[in-house]
Design a protein around this motif. Structure first.
Motif, mmCIF file in Angstrom:
data_model
loop_
_atom_site.group_PDB
_atom_site.id
_atom_site.type_symbol
_atom_site.label_atom_id
_atom_site.label_comp_id
_atom_site.label_asym_id
_atom_site.label_seq_id
_atom_site.Cartn_x
_atom_site.Cartn_y
_atom_site.Cartn_z
ATOM 1 N N ALA A 1 0.801 -1.165 0.078
ATOM 2 C CA ALA A 1 -0.007 0.002 -0.007
ATOM 3 C C ALA A 1 0.961 1.228 -0.089
ATOM 4 C CB ALA A 1 -1.062 0.058 1.159
ATOM 5 N N VAL A 2 2.272 1.193 0.336
ATOM 6 C CA VAL A 2 3.032 2.444 0.592
ATOM 7 C C VAL A 2 4.344 2.025 0.010
ATOM 8 C CG1 VAL A 2 3.947 3.966 2.316
ATOM 9 C CG2 VAL A 2 1.605 3.180 2.544
ATOM 10 N N ILE A 3 4.831 2.773 -0.571
ATOM 11 C CA ILE A 3 6.387 2.885 -0.923
ATOM 12 C C ILE A 3 7.023 4.168 -0.668
ATOM 13 C CG2 ILE A 3 8.131 2.565 -3.026
ATOM 14 C CD1 ILE A 3 6.165 0.645 -4.315
ATOM 15 N N GLN A 4 8.143 4.297 -0.052
ATOM 16 C CA GLN A 4 8.428 5.335 0.194
ATOM 17 C C GLN A 4 10.104 5.157 0.389
ATOM 18 O OE1 GLN A 4 7.383 6.151 4.309
ATOM 19 N NE2 GLN A 4 5.292 7.109 3.655
ATOM 20 N N VAL A 5 10.767 6.517 0.143
ATOM 21 C CA VAL A 5 12.208 6.180 -0.236
ATOM 22 C C VAL A 5 12.762 7.327 0.765
ATOM 23 C CG1 VAL A 5 14.425 6.579 -1.579
ATOM 24 C CG2 VAL A 5 12.263 5.891 -2.432
ATOM 25 N N PRO A 6 12.866 7.240 2.208
ATOM 26 C CA PRO A 6 13.339 7.884 2.908
ATOM 27 C C PRO A 6 14.900 8.666 2.915
ATOM 28 C CG PRO A 6 12.878 6.215 4.327
ATOM 29 C CD PRO A 6 12.765 5.990 2.980
ATOM 30 N N GLN A 7 15.555 7.752 2.236
ATOM 31 C CA GLN A 7 16.950 8.183 2.117
ATOM 32 C C GLN A 7 17.516 7.656 0.923
ATOM 33 O OE1 GLN A 7 20.663 8.962 4.752
ATOM 34 N NE2 GLN A 7 20.212 6.887 4.939
ATOM 35 N N PHE B 1 29.574 4.068 -0.552
ATOM 36 C CA PHE B 1 29.499 4.926 -1.712
ATOM 37 C C PHE B 1 28.000 5.124 -2.158
ATOM 38 C CE2 PHE B 1 30.787 0.815 -3.258
ATOM 39 C CZ PHE B 1 29.809 0.653 -4.232
ATOM 40 N N LEU B 2 27.116 4.497 -1.708
ATOM 41 C CA LEU B 2 25.764 4.494 -1.996
ATOM 42 C C LEU B 2 24.830 4.077 -0.767
ATOM 43 C CD1 LEU B 2 24.227 3.891 -5.244
ATOM 44 C CD2 LEU B 2 23.106 3.149 -3.395
ATOM 45 N N ILE B 3 23.929 4.715 -0.494
ATOM 46 C CA ILE B 3 22.889 4.392 0.578
ATOM 47 C C ILE B 3 21.632 4.550 -0.016
ATOM 48 C CG2 ILE B 3 21.856 5.111 2.769
ATOM 49 C CD1 ILE B 3 24.800 6.603 3.315
ATOM 50 N N ALA B 4 20.701 3.727 0.305
ATOM 51 C CA ALA B 4 19.308 3.532 0.010
ATOM 52 C C ALA B 4 18.656 3.069 1.062
ATOM 53 C CB ALA B 4 19.084 2.608 -1.356
ATOM 54 N N ASP B 5 17.545 3.920 1.422
ATOM 55 C CA ASP B 5 16.553 3.332 2.667
ATOM 56 C C ASP B 5 15.111 3.162 1.896
ATOM 57 O OD1 ASP B 5 18.569 3.166 4.503
ATOM 58 O OD2 ASP B 5 17.488 4.983 5.584
ATOM 59 N N VAL B 6 14.509 2.152 1.738
ATOM 60 C CA VAL B 6 13.310 1.996 1.139
ATOM 61 C C VAL B 6 12.436 1.442 2.058
ATOM 62 C CG1 VAL B 6 11.969 0.776 -0.703
ATOM 63 C CG2 VAL B 6 14.515 1.412 -1.176
ATOM 64 N N PHE B 7 11.103 2.006 2.294
ATOM 65 C CA PHE B 7 10.059 1.393 3.145
ATOM 66 C C PHE B 7 9.064 0.860 2.284
ATOM 67 C CE2 PHE B 7 6.158 2.275 5.452
ATOM 68 C CZ PHE B 7 6.548 1.438 6.585
#
Length: 142
Positions: free
Chosen positions: A10-16, A63-69
């Motif tokens: 129901a939700v996809i977010q990319v906080p960082q 060198f790369l950061i991804a936070d996915v909710f």
């Protein structure tokens, strides 16, 4: 016996999301991908969420950061069936299942955000969620 749980994303977010280097490392270098997973619930909306924190690292340099909710709405009858003594519990198998959905979503986000850059070579590989998630999780309901 494992309960079948009906749910939908129901939700996809990319906080960082950040590319922290000007130049992508050479693929010949050995790099690591550090992953952490956290779960939280929204009892009012009968949802559980998985936050995947992903860091690509060459030695000590990230060198790369991804936070996915990703938030998953649980069918109300299934949600209610998971509640015992004011707490809701999710099996490690269900948590692994929604984590795999979150990882796949993260893979697509990382690729789309690095597309047409040298960093697009660093496609998120499969992740063994059995090693990452070893226990059921219980949340108190307030």
């Amino acid at each position: 016996m494992e309960k079948n749980i009906s749910f939908r994303m129901a939700v996809i977010q990319v906080p960082q999301f950040a590319i922290l280097q000007d130049k992508a490392p050479n693929l010949d270098n050995v790099f690591n991908i550090d992953t952490q997973f956290q779960f939280k619930i929204d009892a009012n909306n009968k949802m559980i969420g998985c936050l995947a924190s992903i860091k690509y690292r060459l030695e000590d340099t990230v060198f790369l950061i991804a936070d996915v909710f990703c938030g998953f709405a649980i069918h109300p009858e299934n949600w209610d069936s998971l509640i015992v003594n004011g707490k809701i519990s999710f099996s490690k198998n269900f948590l692994r299942h929604i984590t795999l959905h979150t990882i796949g979503t993260a893979r697509g986000i990382i690729y789309s955000r690095t597309e047409s850059t040298p960093f697009s070579m660093f496609i998120l590989p499969p992740i063994n969620v059995e090693e990452a998630i070893k226990e059921d999780v219980t949340f108190p309901l307030e």
